[in-house]
Write a protein that holds these residues in place. Structure first.
Motif, PDB file in Angstrom:
ATOM      1  N   GLN A 126       8.028  -2.214   0.943  1.00 56.45           N
ATOM      2  CA  GLN A 126       6.642  -2.640   0.732  1.00 56.45           C
ATOM      3  C   GLN A 126       5.776  -1.559   0.102  1.00 56.45           C
ATOM      4  O   GLN A 126       4.590  -1.786  -0.153  1.00 56.45           O
ATOM      5  N   GLY A 127       6.331  -0.386  -0.132  1.00 53.24           N
ATOM      6  CA  GLY A 127       5.599   0.652  -0.849  1.00 53.24           C
ATOM      7  C   GLY A 127       4.910   1.679   0.019  1.00 53.24           C
ATOM      8  O   GLY A 127       4.215   2.565  -0.512  1.00 53.24           O
ATOM      9  N   PHE A 128       5.061   1.602   1.337  1.00 52.21           N
ATOM     10  CA  PHE A 128       4.455   2.608   2.205  1.00 52.21           C
ATOM     11  C   PHE A 128       5.177   3.943   2.061  1.00 52.21           C
ATOM     12  O   PHE A 128       6.362   4.000   1.718  1.00 52.21           O
ATOM     13  N   HIS A 145      20.970  10.598  12.609  1.00 46.22           N
ATOM     14  CA  HIS A 145      20.465   9.541  11.738  1.00 46.22           C
ATOM     15  C   HIS A 145      19.739  10.078  10.502  1.00 46.22           C
ATOM     16  O   HIS A 145      19.344   9.289   9.642  1.00 46.22           O
ATOM     17  N   HIS A 146      19.526  11.373  10.414  1.00 48.40           N
ATOM     18  CA  HIS A 146      18.655  11.909   9.370  1.00 48.40           C
ATOM     19  C   HIS A 146      19.156  11.614   7.960  1.00 48.40           C
ATOM     20  O   HIS A 146      18.381  11.202   7.088  1.00 48.40           O
ATOM     21  N   GLU A 147      20.420  11.807   7.718  1.00 46.46           N
ATOM     22  CA  GLU A 147      20.948  11.613   6.366  1.00 46.46           C
ATOM     23  C   GLU A 147      20.775  10.166   5.905  1.00 46.46           C
ATOM     24  O   GLU A 147      20.344   9.902   4.767  1.00 46.46           O
ATOM     25  N   ALA A 148      21.095   9.220   6.789  1.00 46.10           N
ATOM     26  CA  ALA A 148      20.976   7.807   6.427  1.00 46.10           C
ATOM     27  C   ALA A 148      19.521   7.425   6.182  1.00 46.10           C
ATOM     28  O   ALA A 148      19.221   6.656   5.258  1.00 46.10           O
ATOM     29  N   LEU A 149      18.613   7.962   6.982  1.00 49.09           N
ATOM     30  CA  LEU A 149      17.192   7.635   6.813  1.00 49.09           C
ATOM     31  C   LEU A 149      16.656   8.206   5.507  1.00 49.09           C
ATOM     32  O   LEU A 149      15.881   7.547   4.801  1.00 49.09           O
ATOM     33  N   LEU A 150      17.055   9.407   5.163  1.00 42.37           N
ATOM     34  CA  LEU A 150      16.615   9.994   3.898  1.00 42.37           C
ATOM     35  C   LEU A 150      17.157   9.198   2.710  1.00 42.37           C
ATOM     36  O   LEU A 150      16.459   8.975   1.716  1.00 42.37           O
ATOM     37  N   SER A 151      18.406   8.727   2.833  1.00 48.15           N
ATOM     38  CA  SER A 151      18.973   7.929   1.750  1.00 48.15           C
ATOM     39  C   SER A 151      18.300   6.566   1.648  1.00 48.15           C
ATOM     40  O   SER A 151      18.353   5.926   0.595  1.00 48.15           O
ATOM     41  N   ALA A 152      17.647   6.113   2.739  1.00 48.88           N
ATOM     42  CA  ALA A 152      16.929   4.842   2.724  1.00 48.88           C
ATOM     43  C   ALA A 152      15.551   4.967   2.087  1.00 48.88           C
ATOM     44  O   ALA A 152      14.864   3.964   1.899  1.00 48.88           O
ATOM     45  N   GLY A 153      15.131   6.205   1.765  1.00 43.99           N
ATOM     46  CA  GLY A 153      13.880   6.382   1.043  1.00 43.99           C
ATOM     47  C   GLY A 153      12.715   6.908   1.856  1.00 43.99           C
ATOM     48  O   GLY A 153      11.576   6.891   1.375  1.00 43.99           O
ATOM     49  N   VAL A 154      12.960   7.394   3.095  1.00 42.10           N
ATOM     50  CA  VAL A 154      11.843   7.947   3.855  1.00 42.10           C
ATOM     51  C   VAL A 154      11.377   9.247   3.207  1.00 42.10           C
ATOM     52  O   VAL A 154      12.163   9.976   2.578  1.00 42.10           O
ATOM     53  N   THR A 155      10.091   9.526   3.361  1.00 41.89           N
ATOM     54  CA  THR A 155       9.517  10.751   2.808  1.00 41.89           C
ATOM     55  C   THR A 155       9.987  11.971   3.582  1.00 41.89           C
ATOM     56  O   THR A 155      10.234  13.033   3.013  1.00 41.89           O
ATOM     57  N   GLY A 156      10.095  11.823   4.899  1.00 48.03           N
ATOM     58  CA  GLY A 156      10.541  12.915   5.741  1.00 48.03           C
ATOM     59  C   GLY A 156      10.990  12.390   7.087  1.00 48.03           C
ATOM     60  O   GLY A 156      10.503  11.359   7.559  1.00 48.03           O
ATOM     61  N   VAL A 157      11.927  13.109   7.713  1.00 47.63           N
ATOM     62  CA  VAL A 157      12.426  12.704   9.017  1.00 47.63           C
ATOM     63  C   VAL A 157      12.356  13.898   9.952  1.00 47.63           C
ATOM     64  O   VAL A 157      12.647  15.025   9.557  1.00 47.63           O
ATOM     65  N   HIS A 210      -1.669   6.094   8.671  1.00 47.17           N
ATOM     66  CA  HIS A 210      -2.307   4.776   8.667  1.00 47.17           C
ATOM     67  C   HIS A 210      -1.758   3.897   9.786  1.00 47.17           C
ATOM     68  O   HIS A 210      -2.478   3.084  10.364  1.00 47.17           O
ATOM     69  N   ALA A 211      -0.482   4.072  10.115  1.00 43.16           N
ATOM     70  CA  ALA A 211       0.135   3.261  11.167  1.00 43.16           C
ATOM     71  C   ALA A 211       1.242   4.043  11.843  1.00 43.16           C
ATOM     72  O   ALA A 211       1.897   4.896  11.221  1.00 43.16           O
ATOM     73  N   LEU A 212       1.443   3.731  13.113  1.00 43.44           N
ATOM     74  CA  LEU A 212       2.509   4.339  13.897  1.00 43.44           C
ATOM     75  C   LEU A 212       3.236   3.220  14.637  1.00 43.44           C
ATOM     76  O   LEU A 212       2.618   2.459  15.389  1.00 43.44           O
ATOM     77  N   GLY A 260       0.821  -1.193   0.000  1.00 44.24           N
ATOM     78  CA  GLY A 260       0.000   0.000   0.000  1.00 44.24           C
ATOM     79  C   GLY A 260       0.855   1.242   0.000  1.00 44.24           C
ATOM     80  O   GLY A 260       2.067   1.190   0.189  1.00 44.24           O
ATOM     81  N   THR A 261       0.232   2.376  -0.195  1.00 51.46           N
ATOM     82  CA  THR A 261       0.956   3.645  -0.269  1.00 51.46           C
ATOM     83  C   THR A 261       0.590   4.559   0.889  1.00 51.46           C
ATOM     84  O   THR A 261       0.849   5.764   0.848  1.00 51.46           O
TER      85      THR A 261
END
Length: 359
Positions: free
Chosen positions: A196-198, A208-220, A242-244, A172-173
């Protein structure tokens, strides 16, 4: 001196059943005991001491593993400080390890010489030792390309992250938030959710922000900043979470529940929700607890097959570079109590792993 493994595939008798062994020795003497960190009742981390225990032989469905690497997890120091009722003096803590099978029970298909990682049950002697006796179902064979130390660092955080994500309808998205995304569990959970496409959001300290952004998170977001929840809602616009996934505590998770939308999912990786955090018939939240250790006491054969399937896929993805675990922080076996205290105090960012000299 730590122990060495010698010849291969020698047969030995154990209570009338045939078990497959690699003969084990210390110098010219056959080994009958091993070094382990023992838990002293009522003394917590300060009382951990190095002891020797008799070397066990596996029952039909068990494996004896010569540990080559041991990883530390928050659950380890928490259990040592708490002191579960089923622990007694000399109990060996530790849930995660990797090593070489040196003895296999008669009903186990895995053979001596196989490299494995495992997640040990809390009520059994654990991984903080030269040898561990484990239920064969919790052993996961290592890919050839995966280093033992990296493998030891994966079972608890990796399988916990998978279990947390499995609480949701797959794919899901929708927008999901991982709280504490800089930790070992949160880091892997973020990457799995992205795969999984979320649409994944993360809260973590700035390191950790730079690594998380490079992993594909929308925002940190920085959870140290006042009003970070309002900033998240502003960036979501008309959408709701949708989930936390919360890795901090049940109380902390309950305080974030208002961020979730209708029919949302509150997934607690630490603690659980004893009472609903929001009024009945409001946003109709689904509450989830995550307890990897419970598979040892309550898992069916189907659950264990899923454990094996998930564990094998997890190790394969890491070996192939599709998942990037937390950086390893090496230490020596003799430093284990000190590094547990460092883990408790949050002194370093990464995953504490010791290499043993079993070879």
């Amino acid at each position: 001196m730590l122990l060495r493994l010698l010849a291969r595939n020698r047969l030995a008798q154990d209570s009338g059943a045939v078990a497959r062994f690699l003969p084990i020795s210390r110098g010219s003497t056959m080994t009958t005991d091993y070094a382990a960190w023992g838990w002293p009742q009522g003394k917590g981390l300060q009382g951990l001491k190095l002891i020797r225990k008799p070397l066990p032989r596996p029952a039909a469905h068990e494996l004896l593993v010569a540990n080559t690497a041991i990883a530390l997890n928050p659950v380890d120091w928490k259990m040592i400080e708490w002191g579960p009722d089923d622990w007694s003096d000399g109990h060996v803590p530790g849930v995660d390890g990797a090593g070489v099978i040196v003895a296999a029970g008669s009903a186990v298909p895995m053979r001596p010489g196989t490299r494995v990682a495992y997640h040990q049950a809390l009520n059994r002697d654990g991984s903080f030792a030269e040898y561990s006796l484990i239920d064969a179902r919790c052993a996961i064979a290592l890919p050839d390309a995966l280093d033992d130390a990296l493998a030891a660092a994966l079972p608890c955080p990796g399988l916990t992250a998978l279990q947390a994500l499995d609480k949701l309808p797959q794919g899901g998205t929708e927008d999901v938030l991982v709280v504490g995304a800089g930790g070992a569990v949160g880091n892997l959970l973020v990457q799995m959710a992205v795969q999984q496409g979320f649409r994944v959001w993360a809260s973590a300290s700035p390191a950790h922000h730079e690594a998380l952004l490079s992993a594909g998170v929308t925002g940190v977001l920085d959870y140290h900043r006042q009003g970070w929840q309002n900033e998240l809602q502003s960036r979501l616009g008309l959408r709701r979470l949708h989930a936390l996934f919360d890795t901090v505590s049940g109380e902390h998770a309950a305080g974030l529940a208002p961020l979730l939308g209708y029919n949302g999912h509150l997934v607690c990786i630490q603690d659980r929700q004893e009472t609903a955090p929001l009024p009945a018939f409001s946003t109709a939240l689904s509450l989830h607890e995550v307890a990897l250790n419970s598979v040892h006491a309550h898992g069916s054969e189907s659950d264990w097959r899923a454990y094996q399937r998930n564990g094998t896929a997890l190790l394969k993805q890491v070996a192939e570079g599709q998942l990037k675990p937390s950086a390893l922080l090496p230490f020596s076996f003799a430093e284990l109590p000190e590094k547990l205290r460092s883990l408790k105090d949050g002194e370093r960012v990464g995953k504490w792993v010791a290499r043993l000299q079993n070879a």
